[in-house]
Motif scaffolding. Structure first.
Motif, PDB file in Angstrom:
ATOM      1  N   LEU A 144      44.685  49.738  45.765  1.00 54.94           N
ATOM      2  CA  LEU A 144      45.507  48.529  45.587  1.00 54.94           C
ATOM      3  C   LEU A 144      46.591  48.732  44.528  1.00 54.94           C
ATOM      4  N   LYS A 145      46.231  49.376  43.409  1.00 59.08           N
ATOM      5  CA  LYS A 145      47.197  49.579  42.316  1.00 59.08           C
ATOM      6  C   LYS A 145      47.676  51.026  42.230  1.00 59.08           C
ATOM      7  N   LEU A 146      47.246  51.861  43.187  1.00 56.28           N
ATOM      8  CA  LEU A 146      47.641  53.270  43.161  1.00 56.28           C
ATOM      9  C   LEU A 146      48.734  53.540  44.188  1.00 56.28           C
ATOM     10  N   GLY A 147      48.602  52.902  45.348  1.00 59.83           N
ATOM     11  CA  GLY A 147      49.595  53.084  46.404  1.00 59.83           C
ATOM     12  C   GLY A 147      49.089  53.970  47.521  1.00 59.83           C
TER      13      GLY A 147
ATOM     14  N   PHE B 198      41.149  54.120  35.822  1.00 57.90           N
ATOM     15  CA  PHE B 198      41.507  54.959  36.967  1.00 57.90           C
ATOM     16  C   PHE B 198      42.065  54.120  38.122  1.00 57.90           C
ATOM     17  N   TYR B 199      41.329  53.064  38.494  1.00 51.71           N
ATOM     18  CA  TYR B 199      41.784  52.244  39.638  1.00 51.71           C
ATOM     19  C   TYR B 199      42.891  51.261  39.234  1.00 51.71           C
ATOM     20  N   ARG B 200      43.100  51.110  37.920  1.00 49.25           N
ATOM     21  CA  ARG B 200      44.095  50.164  37.398  1.00 49.25           C
ATOM     22  C   ARG B 200      43.813  48.748  37.885  1.00 49.25           C
ATOM     23  N   GLN B 201      42.518  48.452  37.985  1.00 43.34           N
ATOM     24  CA  GLN B 201      42.114  47.116  38.421  1.00 43.34           C
ATOM     25  C   GLN B 201      41.053  46.582  37.473  1.00 43.34           C
TER      26      GLN B 201
END
Ligand SMILES: [Zn+2]
Length: 251
Positions: free
Chosen positions: A83-86, A245-248
């Motif tokens: 979701l936040k990585l692309g 890591f997941y930026r979530q």
């Protein structure tokens, strides 16, 4: 410039093959982590799921049929980790093969001593380095039955892990993350859970995590999205590393 072209392509794909509202609502109904997202993150997830369905080939086998609702559901779960990585984080592979039920991979594997074994255990999912993701549809439909279990997120975590080589529990970390901290956090959590298991205690996450560092990362990722409160309560440092890591922030 490249970004502009890419955004134009993305907009065109989303405009040409949008996920219809009833299908999207149905997917959210069966995907608790997506339901918990805010409206703007849900909108991003919907775009990613659209792109996933455009770029990846979902291939049901052994007589299984997947309708549009099934495909949207699969894509929605699959895109949560990025979701936040692309979408670029899923580059380099094309197919998702879906078996009706647990499958037995018919192939030989070589162990560390150079001995080749025929694998014969039934599996719910599998991810190959540059090859396909393989899933059991029964296990996909069971997502949510056992708290913290999500076979799609599990296999996608392996895919992210393998972006920088073998599956070893070490995905490519972002610039501001520290490899030594990641290693220390995951190995001390591993040691603690192993002690707990030896003492006969119930583990806060699926014991399959202790199969290998790769499985630890994949199982912790499942729990991060599915049961974040439990993971944060019992393994707070692992939770924080996965947040970075997941930026979530599922909580
Ligand atoms: Zn695994």
């Amino acid at each position: 410039m490249f970004n502009k072209i890419r955004n134009w392509r993305v907009r065109r794909i989303v405009a040409q093959r949008p996920i219809a509202e009833p299908l999207w609502r149905g997917a959210l109904q069966h995907c608790a982590p997506a339901r918990r997202l805010g409206a703007s993150d849900q909108a991003t997830l919907r775009v990613l799921a659209t792109l996933f369905l455009h770029r990846k080939s979902l291939e049901p086998v052994q007589g299984l049929h997947l309708d549009d609702a099934d495909r949207v559901l699969l894509a929605t779960h699959a895109c949560l980790p990025i979701l936040k990585l692309g979408m670029d984080w899923y580059d380099g592979w094309h197919s998702v093969i879906v078996y009706p039920d647990a499958f037995i991979p018919r192939r030989e594997q070589m162990d560390d001593a150079g001995v080749v074994h025929q694998t014969d255990s039934a599996m719910a999912g599998e991810a190959w380095g540059r090859g396909p993701v393989i899933l059991s549809w029964t296990h996909v439909l069971n997502i949510g039955d056992k708290p913290g279990h999500n076979v799609i997120i599990h296999e996608m975590a392996h895919k992210l892990d393998m972006l920088n080589g073998d599956a070893n529990g070490f995905p490519p970390l972002h610039r501001r993350m520290d490899r030594r901290v990641w290693w220390r956090v995951f190995s001390s959590a591993w040691d603690r859970l192993q002690d707990d298991q030896r003492n006969g205690a119930d583990l806060p996450i699926d014991p399959y995590a202790l199969e290998s560092p790769a499985e630890f990362f994949a199982v912790a990722s499942e729990h991060f999205f599915e049961t974040p409160a439990t993971l944060r309560q019992h393994l707070p440092e692992v939770y924080r590393q996965l947040e970075q890591f997941y930026r979530q922030h599922p909580l």
